[in-house]
Design a protein around this motif. Structure first.
Motif, PDB file in Angstrom:
ATOM      1  N   UNK A  91       0.895  -1.185  -0.094  1.00  0.00           N
ATOM      2  CA  UNK A  91       0.099  -0.027   0.101  1.00  0.00           C
ATOM      3  C   UNK A  91       0.847   1.386   0.156  1.00  0.00           C
ATOM      4  N   UNK A  92       0.415   2.379  -0.620  1.00  0.00           N
ATOM      5  CA  UNK A  92       0.954   3.574  -0.878  1.00  0.00           C
ATOM      6  C   UNK A  92       0.143   4.546   0.004  1.00  0.00           C
ATOM      7  N   UNK A  93       0.731   5.333   0.728  1.00  0.00           N
ATOM      8  CA  UNK A  93      -0.177   6.378   1.567  1.00  0.00           C
ATOM      9  C   UNK A  93       0.300   7.765   1.459  1.00  0.00           C
ATOM     10  N   UNK A  94      -0.891   8.352   1.235  1.00  0.00           N
ATOM     11  CA  UNK A  94      -0.453   9.961   0.751  1.00  0.00           C
ATOM     12  C   UNK A  94      -1.047  10.558   2.089  1.00  0.00           C
ATOM     13  N   UNK A  95      -0.092  11.516   2.761  1.00  0.00           N
ATOM     14  CA  UNK A  95      -0.543  11.948   3.914  1.00  0.00           C
ATOM     15  C   UNK A  95      -0.083  13.549   3.922  1.00  0.00           C
ATOM     16  N   UNK A  96      -0.840  14.404   4.820  1.00  0.00           N
ATOM     17  CA  UNK A  96      -0.228  15.714   4.945  1.00  0.00           C
ATOM     18  C   UNK A  96       0.921  15.930   5.204  1.00  0.00           C
ATOM     19  N   UNK A  97       1.720  16.858   4.820  1.00  0.00           N
ATOM     20  CA  UNK A  97       3.013  16.975   5.204  1.00  0.00           C
ATOM     21  C   UNK A  97       3.295  17.674   6.419  1.00  0.00           C
ATOM     22  N   UNK A  98       2.858  17.028   7.462  1.00  0.00           N
ATOM     23  CA  UNK A  98       2.925  17.827   8.813  1.00  0.00           C
ATOM     24  C   UNK A  98       3.764  16.674   9.911  1.00  0.00           C
ATOM     25  N   UNK A  99       4.499  17.039  10.885  1.00  0.00           N
ATOM     26  CA  UNK A  99       5.257  16.194  11.590  1.00  0.00           C
ATOM     27  C   UNK A  99       4.188  15.473  12.455  1.00  0.00           C
ATOM     28  N   UNK A 100       3.717  14.442  12.132  1.00  0.00           N
ATOM     29  CA  UNK A 100       2.892  13.782  12.947  1.00  0.00           C
ATOM     30  C   UNK A 100       2.539  12.168  12.433  1.00  0.00           C
ATOM     31  N   UNK A 101       2.825  11.208  13.458  1.00  0.00           N
ATOM     32  CA  UNK A 101       2.840   9.913  13.009  1.00  0.00           C
ATOM     33  C   UNK A 101       2.335   9.223  14.257  1.00  0.00           C
ATOM     34  N   UNK A 102       2.551   7.650  14.109  1.00  0.00           N
ATOM     35  CA  UNK A 102       1.780   6.995  15.288  1.00  0.00           C
ATOM     36  C   UNK A 102       2.633   7.230  16.617  1.00  0.00           C
ATOM     37  N   UNK A 103       4.062   7.325  16.445  1.00  0.00           N
ATOM     38  CA  UNK A 103       4.688   7.740  17.808  1.00  0.00           C
ATOM     39  C   UNK A 103       4.259   9.141  18.522  1.00  0.00           C
ATOM     40  N   UNK A 104       3.902  10.079  17.647  1.00  0.00           N
ATOM     41  CA  UNK A 104       3.161  11.363  18.143  1.00  0.00           C
ATOM     42  C   UNK A 104       1.774  10.914  18.523  1.00  0.00           C
ATOM     43  N   UNK A 105       1.122  10.348  17.923  1.00  0.00           N
ATOM     44  CA  UNK A 105      -0.121   9.859  18.735  1.00  0.00           C
ATOM     45  C   UNK A 105      -0.032   8.968  19.945  1.00  0.00           C
ATOM     46  N   UNK A 106       0.956   8.374  20.146  1.00  0.00           N
ATOM     47  CA  UNK A 106       1.322   7.603  21.289  1.00  0.00           C
ATOM     48  C   UNK A 106       1.597   8.442  22.437  1.00  0.00           C
ATOM     49  N   UNK A 107       2.445   9.382  22.129  1.00  0.00           N
ATOM     50  CA  UNK A 107       2.712  10.532  23.204  1.00  0.00           C
ATOM     51  C   UNK A 107       1.355  11.424  23.499  1.00  0.00           C
TER      52      UNK A 107
END
Length: 328
Positions: free
Chosen positions: A231-247
């Motif tokens: 799968x290819x995923x197109x996301x907004x160019x902001x500094x946010x990922x699952x690690x940020x969500x965890x925090x």
């Protein structure tokens, strides 16, 4: 001292958990688990030395978890459900749903998925967990936990890329036009990210598809492109990922600066590595990769497949229930 893989942990022999036993019973319910044979993939045994089974080392986990507040984070596809050809049919089993529900009774539990929040909630069908859709770009608290969110059951707790929604819808239309001519390519609108699935695309067409999507995204600097399992995923160019969500979730729960918190994260994809990295940086926690083959990962522990995830979650709920009963 954080919970890390020590040499003594690696060498300790703990009874492997293959199939049902007393730990597969929760609240008097017998759960039938498939017999899991030891993996025979080349190099897997050597890989397990550095990423030991979370089932085989379960006693080490419970020893470390005593007196601490465990917080559970789970991926969905490939973790709670098997990877399937049709993404719309990635259903979790009734046994897995029961196991997650039981775990969430004892520990704050979040499911962080690349799927849209609505889709993953539709799959999971539980009201006592936090949902982080679009890799944590769309987070919803359980109704009883949403005290600071106007006490509305459907109130969204956090959407850091909300301003991108119009642009996301625009690029979704462009992507649909771009991949339309490639047989087997499939577009999935996950609200804050767009997934292009190519599991059913012929091998000779896959690179063509990737190049088309890559070219489109390169011309839209407000977006970035990542790749997962077929799968290819197109996301907004902001500094946010699952690690940020965890925090963010740890902070929302009031645990981010607490010294007695033990975060546990189970996931199978590249996107989960961001969460593993956060736990590794804390030097305390339990990052678990789900994989039946050797792979590069920051995770310290492993489970082979969703059937072993089920076994682990049942043992976790069983352990907490017995510990609570002991101190009553």
């Amino acid at each position: 001292m954080g919970f890390q893989v020590s040499q003594s942990n690696k060498q300790k022999k703990v009874k492997p958990f293959y199939g049902p036993d007393i730990d597969s019973v929760v609240d008097g319910t017998n759960v039938s688990l498939p017999l899991v044979n030891p993996p025979d993939v080349a190099g897997y045994a050597s890989w397990l030395v550095n990423h030991p089974s979370a089932l085989d080392t379960f006693d080490s986990f419970t020893n470390e978890a005593k007196g601490k507040r465990v917080v559970v984070f789970l991926d969905y596809d490939g973790t709670l459900s098997p990877i399937v050809e049709d993404p719309d049919k990635a259903f979790m089993s009734a046994e897995m749903r029961m196991a997650v529900r039981e775990v969430a009774k004892h520990f704050p539990t979040s499911i962080i998925s690349g799927r849209s929040r609505e889709k993953v909630k539709e799959f999971v069908q539980l009201s006592n967990v936090y949902y982080g859709g679009s890799h944590g770009l769309d987070i919803l608290a359980p109704p009883r936990a949403a005290k600071s969110f106007d006490k509305k059951e459907n109130e969204v707790a956090f959407q850091p890329a909300k301003s991108f929604l119009p642009a996301i819808q625009e690029i979704a239309i462009e992507l649909d036009d771009t991949i339309r001519e490639i047989p087997g390519a499939r577009l999935e609108d996950n609200k804050f990210c767009i997934s292009v699935h190519y599991r059913q695309v012929l091998p000779e067409d896959q690179e063509i598809l990737k190049e088309k999507v890559k070219t489109l995204v390169e011309n839209r600097p407000e977006f970035c492109l990542t790749e997962g399992k077929m799968v290819l995923e197109v996301r907004p160019s902001i500094s946010w990922n699952k690690g940020d969500a965890l925090n963010y979730l740890l902070d929302t729960l009031g645990f981010n600066d607490a010294e007695d918190v033990l975060p546990l994260y189970i996931g199978d994809d590249r996107t989960d590595e961001d969460a593993f990295k956060v736990i590794a940086g804390r030097r305390e926690g339990f990052p678990i990769i789900v994989s039946s083959i050797p792979k590069d990962t920051i995770a310290w522990y492993s489970l082979r497949d969703p059937s072993e995830v089920l076994a682990f979650l049942l043992r976790l709920a069983k352990w907490k229930k017995s510990e609570t009963s002991f101190f009553k």
